[in-house]
Design a protein around this motif. Structure first.
Motif, short mmCIF file in Angstrom:
data_model
loop_
_atom_site.label_atom_id
_atom_site.label_comp_id
_atom_site.label_asym_id
_atom_site.label_seq_id
_atom_site.Cartn_x
_atom_site.Cartn_y
_atom_site.Cartn_z
N LYS A 31 -25.49 8.25 9.30
CA LYS A 31 -26.86 7.92 9.66
C LYS A 31 -26.92 7.72 11.17
CE LYS A 31 -27.65 5.46 5.35
NZ LYS A 31 -27.88 4.14 4.76
N LYS A 32 -28.11 7.83 11.74
CA LYS A 32 -28.29 7.59 13.18
C LYS A 32 -27.72 6.23 13.55
CE LYS A 32 -31.67 7.49 16.87
NZ LYS A 32 -33.05 7.73 17.27
N ASN A 33 -26.93 6.19 14.64
CA ASN A 33 -26.29 5.00 15.19
C ASN A 33 -25.11 4.47 14.37
OD1 ASN A 33 -27.93 4.87 17.49
ND2 ASN A 33 -29.52 3.85 16.33
N GLY A 51 -26.04 17.61 13.52
CA GLY A 51 -26.47 16.48 14.34
C GLY A 51 -25.75 16.43 15.67
N SER A 67 -22.34 18.40 19.92
CA SER A 67 -23.48 18.90 19.15
C SER A 67 -22.93 19.71 17.98
CB SER A 67 -24.36 19.80 20.02
OG SER A 67 -24.91 19.06 21.08
N GLU A 86 -27.72 10.97 16.07
CA GLU A 86 -28.76 11.30 15.11
C GLU A 86 -28.07 11.48 13.77
OE1 GLU A 86 -30.18 15.51 15.64
OE2 GLU A 86 -29.01 15.30 17.47
#
Length: 97
Positions: A31-33, A51, A67, A86
């Motif tokens: 998940k993001k973070n 992501g 990336s 992300e």
């Protein structure tokens, strides 16, 4: 709140509900973070499948941004942290025997 998962490749301890472990690699949906902490990562390859991630390693001034489609190979034994910039997917492969 960040979630941290710890992976030990050479001790084969894996802690992650969203991880899929194969014989030589582990794929993790992040998940993001969200954070991954990899102990003793020397020679491990981190592939960003989807992501974007930020990689930092203890006692190393360099940071790496990946990336989708890019990878990083750890060149030190010190703990390595992967943070999802992300939501996405990473694959962590143990070094070749």
């Amino acid at each position: 709140m960040n979630t941290t998962h710890t992976l030990y490749f050479f001790g084969r301890l894996l802690r992650s509900a969203r991880a899929i472990q194969g014989p030589q690699a582990t794929t993790v949906r992040m998940k993001k973070n969200e954070l991954l902490s990899i102990a003793r990562p020397l020679g491990c390859r981190i592939d960003c499948i989807q992501g974007g991630v930020w990689i930092t390693q203890d006692s190393d001034e360099r940071d790496t941004l990946l990336s989708a489609g890019e990878h990083h190979v750890a060149d030190r034994r010190t703990r390595l942290i992967v943070q999802a910039l992300e939501a996405g997917v990473v694959r962590i492969a143990a070094r070749a025997a």
